[in-house]
Design a protein around this motif. Structure first.
Motif, PDB file in Angstrom:
ATOM      1  N   THR A 143       3.078  -6.181   0.384  1.00  0.00           N
ATOM      2  CA  THR A 143       2.850  -5.254  -0.735  1.00  0.00           C
ATOM      3  C   THR A 143       2.629  -3.813  -0.272  1.00  0.00           C
ATOM      4  N   SER A 144       2.901  -3.525   0.978  1.00  0.00           N
ATOM      5  CA  SER A 144       2.644  -2.179   1.500  1.00  0.00           C
ATOM      6  C   SER A 144       3.542  -1.124   0.858  1.00  0.00           C
ATOM      7  N   SER A 145       4.787  -1.465   0.549  1.00  0.00           N
ATOM      8  CA  SER A 145       5.703  -0.480  -0.042  1.00  0.00           C
ATOM      9  C   SER A 145       5.227  -0.064  -1.430  1.00  0.00           C
ATOM     10  N   GLN A 146       4.658  -0.992  -2.185  1.00  0.00           N
ATOM     11  CA  GLN A 146       4.132  -0.656  -3.509  1.00  0.00           C
ATOM     12  C   GLN A 146       2.933   0.294  -3.387  1.00  0.00           C
ATOM     13  N   ARG A 147       2.076   0.054  -2.419  1.00  0.00           N
ATOM     14  CA  ARG A 147       0.922   0.941  -2.217  1.00  0.00           C
ATOM     15  C   ARG A 147       1.368   2.325  -1.772  1.00  0.00           C
ATOM     16  N   ARG A 148       2.384   2.382  -0.922  1.00  0.00           N
ATOM     17  CA  ARG A 148       2.890   3.685  -0.469  1.00  0.00           C
ATOM     18  C   ARG A 148       3.453   4.482  -1.633  1.00  0.00           C
ATOM     19  N   ALA A 149       4.160   3.807  -2.542  1.00  0.00           N
ATOM     20  CA  ALA A 149       4.734   4.497  -3.702  1.00  0.00           C
ATOM     21  C   ALA A 149       3.630   5.090  -4.573  1.00  0.00           C
ATOM     22  N   ILE A 150       2.561   4.355  -4.773  1.00  0.00           N
ATOM     23  CA  ILE A 150       1.442   4.850  -5.577  1.00  0.00           C
ATOM     24  C   ILE A 150       0.746   6.002  -4.861  1.00  0.00           C
ATOM     25  N   SER A 151       0.565   5.864  -3.553  1.00  0.00           N
ATOM     26  CA  SER A 151      -0.070   6.931  -2.772  1.00  0.00           C
ATOM     27  C   SER A 151       0.717   8.235  -2.878  1.00  0.00           C
ATOM     28  N   ARG A 152       2.037   8.144  -2.752  1.00  0.00           N
ATOM     29  CA  ARG A 152       2.873   9.345  -2.833  1.00  0.00           C
ATOM     30  C   ARG A 152       2.775   9.999  -4.212  1.00  0.00           C
ATOM     31  N   ALA A 153       2.699   9.169  -5.256  1.00  0.00           N
ATOM     32  CA  ALA A 153       2.600   9.714  -6.609  1.00  0.00           C
ATOM     33  C   ALA A 153       1.299  10.493  -6.793  1.00  0.00           C
ATOM     34  N   PHE A 154       0.182   9.928  -6.339  1.00  0.00           N
ATOM     35  CA  PHE A 154      -1.092  10.626  -6.468  1.00  0.00           C
ATOM     36  C   PHE A 154      -1.116  11.895  -5.615  1.00  0.00           C
ATOM     37  N   LYS A 155      -0.496  11.846  -4.456  1.00  0.00           N
ATOM     38  CA  LYS A 155      -0.447  13.037  -3.596  1.00  0.00           C
ATOM     39  C   LYS A 155       0.348  14.153  -4.267  1.00  0.00           C
ATOM     40  N   ARG A 156       1.475  13.821  -4.884  1.00  0.00           N
ATOM     41  CA  ARG A 156       2.284  14.826  -5.572  1.00  0.00           C
ATOM     42  C   ARG A 156       1.490  15.518  -6.675  1.00  0.00           C
ATOM     43  N   ILE A 157       0.667  14.735  -7.366  1.00  0.00           N
ATOM     44  CA  ILE A 157      -0.125  15.311  -8.457  1.00  0.00           C
ATOM     45  C   ILE A 157      -1.257  16.174  -7.918  1.00  0.00           C
ATOM     46  N   PHE A 158      -2.034  15.641  -6.981  1.00  0.00           N
ATOM     47  CA  PHE A 158      -3.224  16.365  -6.526  1.00  0.00           C
ATOM     48  C   PHE A 158      -2.906  17.467  -5.528  1.00  0.00           C
TER      49      PHE A 158
END
Length: 384
Positions: A348-363
């Motif tokens: 499930t690491s790829s799913q976590r990376r996708a979420i991490s990138r999304a939050f980084k783009r916002i913040f």
């Protein structure tokens, strides 16, 4: 045999265009995610696998605890609150959506979760971009507000710009909307199946098995609740007093029922198990006769099907190791469970990376420094 001779399989879902709503239709009736959600909830095996899938995507949350506790919208939600809902949508739909609001300077000041199943894409422009995400609180049209159904019509669909944090873009959108007070913000829409592609959940490949799993549960339920679970049948000559009434007095021969009991449902189900059917006959020997019964167990007829269906569902979620632990082929120990957790955390690491990138783009475009460590990684789950 080559691919041209193989029987053509139908599409998993259709993506057409609705001119009345100006959207790309998500499935034949525009309710593909809602139908998939109902299907996974109806299967106890699929539901359990999906919950485990979500748990491992969520892990232990963001590495930076202070950032996870940061309040990020006017409703008082923390980053961790929003992240948990995003992990749920990622597990359920293979996609997620985040709504952001800006200030007059073009800086992000608020982020909220928006249900992924409530979002629909607008048709692509000539340059291949999707300008708007269309939001409706319930595309089935069953939700009510003030006692009235929210019809699926153009008047009830909110068009929100897709995510683009460039300040000149945001400020031009604010001007086009008629000012900051009329600006609806943007939606960061993510699909694991590709940009501007409606995603298929990870369990889409086993829809028939999920439906079969629900059917097997129904068979088990009816086997227990509606099956004849008689201990036996007592046959005796008419006129014999073999019963007592509610007051404990012998039942007179005139009060006895003749033939099989009037209502057979009194012998069905678990609450009436081991009861005895009382049958009176006109002519027979004086000695009562007791005939024992053995109920038909329908569960045994579906054991092979149930095993195959359960295994297929576990495989679709990549949870073969947990299936082998449950059925006993791997045993159970701390070492085995630790290895299983490490394996599925990696899965499930790829799913976590996708979420991490999304939050980084916002913040990265937040109006102030909210994440001092600049660490947006999600801690994988470990066996405790």
């Amino acid at each position: 045999m080559n691919i041209n001779n193989v029987k053509k399989s139908p599409k998993r879902f259709d993506v057409n265009y609705s001119s009345s709503l100006n959207i790309q239709v998500y499935g034949k009736d525009n309710l593909y995610p809602q139908r998939m959600r109902d299907l996974i909830y109806s299967s106890h095996t699929g539901g359990a696998c999906c919950e485990r899938y979500q748990t491992f995507i969520e892990g232990n949350g963001f590495n930076d605890t202070a950032f996870s506790e940061y309040v990020c919208n006017r409703a008082g939600d923390t980053v961790d609150d929003v992240f948990r809902l995003v992990a749920h949508d990622m597990a359920m739909y293979h996609g997620f959506a985040l709504h952001v609001n800006y200030n007059i300077m073009g800086q992000i000041v608020e982020v909220s979760h928006i249900p992924f199943e409530a979002c629909r894409l607008e048709e692509e422009s000539n340059d291949g971009r999707v300008v708007y995400i269309n939001y409706h609180p319930d595309w089935t049209g069953h939700k009510t507000r003030k006692g009235k159904y929210i019809r699926v019509s153009l008047d009830n669909v909110t068009k929100i710009y897709t995510f683009n944090p460039r300040r000149e873009v945001v400020q031009s959108q604010i001007i086009k909307s008629g000012g900051i007070e009329h600006y609806k913000g943007q939606i960061l829409w993510f699909s694991a199946d590709g940009k501007w592609e409606y995603p298929r959940p990870i369990y889409d490949k086993v829809v028939t098995n999920l439906s079969t799993d629900e059917g097997l549960d129904n068979v088990k339920y009816r086997n227990v609740r509606n099956n004849f679970l008689l201990a036996g049948m007592l046959t005796h000559k008419k006129g014999s007093s073999l019963g007592i009434d509610e007051d404990g007095n012998p039942i007179a021969s005139g009060e006895q029922m003749s033939g099989i009991s009037e209502s057979l449902d009194i012998f069905q189900g678990d609450e009436n198990a081991c009861s005895i059917m009382d049958v009176t006959v006109e002519q027979d020997e004086d000695k009562p006769e007791f005939t024992s019964f053995e109920a038909n167990n329908f569960d045994k007829k579906f054991e092979c099907t149930e095993s195959s269906v359960t295994k297929s569902i576990y495989i679709s979620f990549g949870q073969e190791v947990f299936y082998r632990i449950i059925n006993g082929s791997l045993g159970f120990s701390t070492e085995i469970m630790s290895e299983a957790f490490r394996y599925y955390s990696s899965y499930t690491s790829s799913q976590r990376r996708a979420i991490s990138r999304a939050f980084k783009r916002i913040f990265d475009n937040w109006y102030m420094k909210a994440n001092l460590s600049d660490d947006y990684n999600i801690e994988p789950l470990e066996y405790q």
